[in-house]
Design a protein around this motif. Structure first.
Motif, PDB file in Angstrom:
ATOM      1  N   GLU A   1      37.773  38.182  35.529  1.00  0.00           N
ATOM      2  CA  GLU A   1      37.715  38.517  36.944  1.00  0.00           C
ATOM      3  C   GLU A   1      36.996  37.406  37.699  1.00  0.00           C
ATOM      4  OE1 GLU A   1      39.193  40.955  38.401  1.00  0.00           O
ATOM      5  OE2 GLU A   1      39.900  41.969  36.583  1.00  0.00           O
ATOM      6  N   GLY A   2      37.538  37.048  38.830  1.00  0.00           N
ATOM      7  CA  GLY A   2      36.946  35.984  39.625  1.00  0.00           C
ATOM      8  C   GLY A   2      37.877  35.620  40.768  1.00  0.00           C
ATOM      9  N   GLN A   3      37.456  34.638  41.562  1.00  0.00           N
ATOM     10  CA  GLN A   3      38.223  34.291  42.752  1.00  0.00           C
ATOM     11  C   GLN A   3      39.595  33.722  42.401  1.00  0.00           C
ATOM     12  OE1 GLN A   3      37.130  35.039  45.933  1.00  0.00           O
ATOM     13  NE2 GLN A   3      39.293  34.618  46.367  1.00  0.00           N
ATOM     14  N   LEU A   4      39.649  32.889  41.358  1.00  0.00           N
ATOM     15  CA  LEU A   4      40.936  32.283  41.007  1.00  0.00           C
ATOM     16  C   LEU A   4      41.931  33.345  40.559  1.00  0.00           C
ATOM     17  CD1 LEU A   4      42.746  29.852  40.579  1.00  0.00           C
ATOM     18  CD2 LEU A   4      41.730  29.547  38.316  1.00  0.00           C
ATOM     19  N   ARG A   5      41.505  34.271  39.707  1.00  0.00           N
ATOM     20  CA  ARG A   5      42.408  35.327  39.264  1.00  0.00           C
ATOM     21  C   ARG A   5      42.883  36.147  40.453  1.00  0.00           C
ATOM     22  NH1 ARG A   5      43.679  38.620  34.800  1.00  0.00           N
ATOM     23  NH2 ARG A   5      44.091  40.779  35.397  1.00  0.00           N
ATOM     24  N   THR A   6      41.957  36.498  41.344  1.00  0.00           N
ATOM     25  CA  THR A   6      42.313  37.272  42.537  1.00  0.00           C
ATOM     26  C   THR A   6      43.325  36.517  43.384  1.00  0.00           C
ATOM     27  OG1 THR A   6      40.151  38.349  42.559  1.00  0.00           O
ATOM     28  CG2 THR A   6      41.407  38.362  44.622  1.00  0.00           C
TER      29      THR A   6
ATOM     30  N   PRO B   1      55.216  40.446  42.082  1.00  0.00           N
ATOM     31  CA  PRO B   1      53.953  40.785  41.418  1.00  0.00           C
ATOM     32  C   PRO B   1      54.052  40.630  39.904  1.00  0.00           C
ATOM     33  CG  PRO B   1      55.065  42.757  42.223  1.00  0.00           C
ATOM     34  CD  PRO B   1      55.792  41.596  42.813  1.00  0.00           C
ATOM     35  N   VAL B   2      52.942  40.223  39.300  1.00  0.00           N
ATOM     36  CA  VAL B   2      52.897  40.020  37.846  1.00  0.00           C
ATOM     37  C   VAL B   2      51.963  41.043  37.230  1.00  0.00           C
ATOM     38  CG1 VAL B   2      53.410  37.566  38.027  1.00  0.00           C
ATOM     39  CG2 VAL B   2      51.033  38.326  38.035  1.00  0.00           C
ATOM     40  N   GLN B   3      52.133  41.283  35.935  1.00  0.00           N
ATOM     41  CA  GLN B   3      51.327  42.274  35.237  1.00  0.00           C
ATOM     42  C   GLN B   3      49.939  41.746  34.886  1.00  0.00           C
ATOM     43  OE1 GLN B   3      52.421  45.475  34.810  1.00  0.00           O
ATOM     44  NE2 GLN B   3      54.122  44.733  36.056  1.00  0.00           N
ATOM     45  N   ASP B   4      49.838  40.417  34.695  1.00  0.00           N
ATOM     46  CA  ASP B   4      48.548  39.880  34.277  1.00  0.00           C
ATOM     47  C   ASP B   4      48.553  38.376  34.488  1.00  0.00           C
ATOM     48  OD1 ASP B   4      46.003  39.809  33.272  1.00  0.00           O
ATOM     49  OD2 ASP B   4      46.519  40.473  31.245  1.00  0.00           O
ATOM     50  N   VAL B   5      47.365  37.796  34.467  1.00  0.00           N
ATOM     51  CA  VAL B   5      47.182  36.349  34.445  1.00  0.00           C
ATOM     52  C   VAL B   5      46.500  36.032  33.125  1.00  0.00           C
ATOM     53  CG1 VAL B   5      46.180  34.331  35.537  1.00  0.00           C
ATOM     54  CG2 VAL B   5      46.935  36.257  36.946  1.00  0.00           C
ATOM     55  N   LEU B   6      47.200  35.261  32.275  1.00  0.00           N
ATOM     56  CA  LEU B   6      46.706  34.978  30.927  1.00  0.00           C
ATOM     57  C   LEU B   6      46.289  33.521  30.796  1.00  0.00           C
ATOM     58  CD1 LEU B   6      49.394  36.860  28.796  1.00  0.00           C
ATOM     59  CD2 LEU B   6      47.211  37.733  29.650  1.00  0.00           C
ATOM     60  N   VAL B   7      45.350  33.292  29.903  1.00  0.00           N
ATOM     61  CA  VAL B   7      44.912  31.937  29.576  1.00  0.00           C
ATOM     62  C   VAL B   7      45.305  31.657  28.132  1.00  0.00           C
ATOM     63  CG1 VAL B   7      42.963  30.357  29.387  1.00  0.00           C
ATOM     64  CG2 VAL B   7      42.979  32.103  31.188  1.00  0.00           C
ATOM     65  N   ALA B   8      46.042  30.575  27.907  1.00  0.00           N
ATOM     66  CA  ALA B   8      46.460  30.179  26.562  1.00  0.00           C
ATOM     67  C   ALA B   8      45.474  29.162  26.006  1.00  0.00           C
ATOM     68  CB  ALA B   8      47.862  29.574  26.599  1.00  0.00           C
ATOM     69  N   ASP B   9      45.156  29.304  24.735  1.00  0.00           N
ATOM     70  CA  ASP B   9      44.198  28.395  24.101  1.00  0.00           C
ATOM     71  C   ASP B   9      44.874  27.089  23.679  1.00  0.00           C
ATOM     72  OD1 ASP B   9      45.724  29.533  22.090  1.00  0.00           O
ATOM     73  OD2 ASP B   9      44.070  29.605  20.651  1.00  0.00           O
ATOM     74  N   ALA B  10      45.500  26.419  24.647  1.00  0.00           N
ATOM     75  CA  ALA B  10      46.269  25.204  24.363  1.00  0.00           C
ATOM     76  C   ALA B  10      45.389  24.058  23.888  1.00  0.00           C
ATOM     77  CB  ALA B  10      47.033  24.778  25.610  1.00  0.00           C
ATOM     78  N   SER B  11      44.106  24.082  24.237  1.00  0.00           N
ATOM     79  CA  SER B  11      43.227  22.961  23.883  1.00  0.00           C
ATOM     80  C   SER B  11      43.074  22.811  22.375  1.00  0.00           C
ATOM     81  CB  SER B  11      41.853  23.142  24.532  1.00  0.00           C
ATOM     82  OG  SER B  11      41.252  24.363  24.121  1.00  0.00           O
ATOM     83  N   ARG B  12      43.438  23.835  21.581  1.00  0.00           N
ATOM     84  CA  ARG B  12      43.424  23.698  20.127  1.00  0.00           C
ATOM     85  C   ARG B  12      44.447  22.672  19.657  1.00  0.00           C
ATOM     86  NH1 ARG B  12      45.092  28.873  17.546  1.00  0.00           N
ATOM     87  NH2 ARG B  12      44.540  27.776  15.627  1.00  0.00           N
ATOM     88  N   ARG B  13      45.441  22.405  20.514  1.00  0.00           N
ATOM     89  CA  ARG B  13      46.533  21.536  20.098  1.00  0.00           C
ATOM     90  C   ARG B  13      46.720  20.305  20.970  1.00  0.00           C
ATOM     91  NH1 ARG B  13      47.784  26.727  18.811  1.00  0.00           N
ATOM     92  NH2 ARG B  13      48.817  27.054  16.776  1.00  0.00           N
ATOM     93  N   THR B  14      46.337  20.390  22.245  1.00  0.00           N
ATOM     94  CA  THR B  14      46.686  19.302  23.147  1.00  0.00           C
ATOM     95  C   THR B  14      45.699  19.209  24.305  1.00  0.00           C
ATOM     96  OG1 THR B  14      48.479  18.419  24.539  1.00  0.00           O
ATOM     97  CG2 THR B  14      48.190  20.794  24.515  1.00  0.00           C
ATOM     98  N   THR B  15      45.715  18.040  24.951  1.00  0.00           N
ATOM     99  CA  THR B  15      44.981  17.859  26.198  1.00  0.00           C
ATOM    100  C   THR B  15      45.920  17.960  27.396  1.00  0.00           C
ATOM    101  OG1 THR B  15      45.281  15.457  26.072  1.00  0.00           O
ATOM    102  CG2 THR B  15      43.273  16.371  25.095  1.00  0.00           C
ATOM    103  N   ALA B  16      47.212  18.193  27.154  1.00  0.00           N
ATOM    104  CA  ALA B  16      48.207  18.275  28.223  1.00  0.00           C
ATOM    105  C   ALA B  16      47.925  19.462  29.132  1.00  0.00           C
ATOM    106  CB  ALA B  16      49.610  18.386  27.628  1.00  0.00           C
ATOM    107  N   LEU B  17      48.411  19.356  30.354  1.00  0.00           N
ATOM    108  CA  LEU B  17      48.225  20.401  31.353  1.00  0.00           C
ATOM    109  C   LEU B  17      49.545  21.121  31.583  1.00  0.00           C
ATOM    110  CD1 LEU B  17      46.179  18.353  34.014  1.00  0.00           C
ATOM    111  CD2 LEU B  17      45.300  19.682  32.076  1.00  0.00           C
TER     112      LEU B  17
END
Length: 411
Positions: free
Chosen positions: A206-211, A223-239
């Motif tokens: 919860e925070g301003q960005l999610r809101t 509308p979307v059901q959720d905002v998810l964060v993927a742990d991509a940093s385990r594999r890459t520095t790409a955005l």
């Protein structure tokens, strides 16, 4: 009408339907005029992107050609047919096991043949700081991807061979319908079945960005059901960030690298672009195009597998014989290669429309242009790659074109 001619006619009719869908659903807009091919990147940034491209592209092309050569060696000779028969012999040699075990064997062989080049590519990505994967994780990802590919391919070939055994004259029609159905089902299941095999996803705190992201989706009318964060940093520095799924599976997914490196305004610009795909039903369009393409491809396959000389060369008496598997895999590989520039041409148009949608939704061209530059630097993308490479492999407009689009929007 002879079954083979009917299969070819069906492929042509579905191909015409596919062209109509592309004509009606794709925004065939001209690309913006690029005044600055560097897109504002520094000399060092340009040099780094050029050096990475020079190191990785020859290996990528060699990997593609080597895989195709291996498929040809097995699909256009009797070697592949003999392998299919031999691998299932310990289990009785039935057609089911020939298809399943033969597909697994050929998939493994294809991966092993290209393994040195894949490993070299990972070395290059490590050298330039793009990959953060440990080698055990790289091996794990390769094994999981191979297993998923082998399993899904075996399922499709079981469907094809099984139908050809039960309906020798019309199998391609039933298999085409099945392939189109699998494309539709896959669009729904991919976010909840395939994606979690490679990344862990957690709800954004919860925070301003999610809101703001949820509000942006509501403002977008999607509308979307959720905002998810993927742990991509385990594999890459790409955005990266994307929106996936339909209805109850629709969600915004943001790489954790994005949250670490970009200000909120730029994150919202990326999300607005992805929401543009939802607003214009690009996922639905892609699913429809994929279903029509699959149906047309299987019908064309029915025509090709009616060729006696081709079957004799492959050592298979017909589509209902498991020994046809190597030939089918080759024909699919060739079809995929031939259709690649068409698919990427369509993709570039959809991405350009989503860019315009993001600019309209956020009314912030400065953040949009800034994040396009940041993406190019982080992902080591050339802002203005060679035209032939962009035509064949480019799935998005170039960075220079995207920055130029933001400047045009401002004017």
């Amino acid at each position: 009408m002879a079954p083979r001619r009917l299969a070819l006619l069906t492929a042509l009719l579905l191909g015409i339907a596919l062209v109509l869908v592309l004509w009606l659903r794709i925004p065939w807009a001209p690309t913006p005029q690029v005044a600055d091919p560097t897109a504002g990147l520094t000399t060092d940034q340009l040099g780094r992107a050029d050096a990475f491209a020079a190191a990785i592209r020859p290996a990528s092309v060699a990997n593609l050609l080597l895989g195709l050569l291996a498929s040809g060696a097995l699909g256009l000779t009797r070697t592949g047919a003999r392998w299919i028969t031999a691998v299932a012999r310990p289990l009785g040699g039935g057609w089911f096991w020939q298809v399943v075990l033969g597909t697994v064997l050929l998939t493994l062989v294809g991966r092993l043949v290209t393994l040195p080049l894949s490993g070299y590519g990972e070395v290059v990505r490590h050298r330039y700081g793009l990959s953060t994967r440990s080698w055990p994780l790289w091996v794990r990802d390769l094994a999981v991807d191979t297993a998923i590919t082998a399993g899904l391919t075996a399922l499709g070939l079981l469907l094809l061979v099984g139908l050809a055994r039960r309906a020798p004259r019309t199998w391609w029609a039933w298999a085409g319908a099945g392939a189109a159905g699998l494309v539709v089902v896959g669009s729904f299941l991919y976010p909840v079945v395939i994606e979690p095999a490679f990344n862990d996803f957690t709800s954004m705190p919860e925070g301003q960005l999610r809101t703001d992201l949820l509000a942006l989706a509501d403002e977008n009318g999607t509308p979307v059901q959720d905002v998810l964060v993927a742990d991509a940093s385990r594999r890459t520095t790409a955005l990266n960030a994307y929106v996936s799924g339909f209805g109850s599976t629709r969600r915004i997914v943001v790489y954790d690298t994005v949250l670490d490196q970009l200000p909120d305004a730029q994150v919202e610009s990326i999300a607005a672009h992805e929401l543009g795909h939802v607003a214009t039903d690009d996922v639905l369009t892609g699913t429809l195009v994929g279903a029509l393409g699959a149906g047309a491809g299987v019908a064309l396959l029915g025509w090709l597998l009616g060729s006696a000389p081709l079957l004799r060369r492959a050592g298979a008496p017909g589509a209902g014989d498991p020994r046809v598997v190597p030939l089918v895999l080759l024909l699919v590989a060739v079809g995929t290669l031939v259709s690649t520039p068409v698919q990427n041409g369509v993709s570039r148009q959809l991405e350009a429309r989503a860019d315009q949608h993001a600019l309209d939704l956020t009314a912030d061209p400065e953040s949009f242009a800034a994040v396009m530059r940041r993406l190019a630097v982080a992902n080591l993308n050339q802002p203005d790659p060679p035209a032939v490479w962009q035509w064949f492999f480019g799935s998005h407009p170039t960075t220079a074109q995207r920055v130029a689009a933001a400047q045009e929007w401002s004017r």
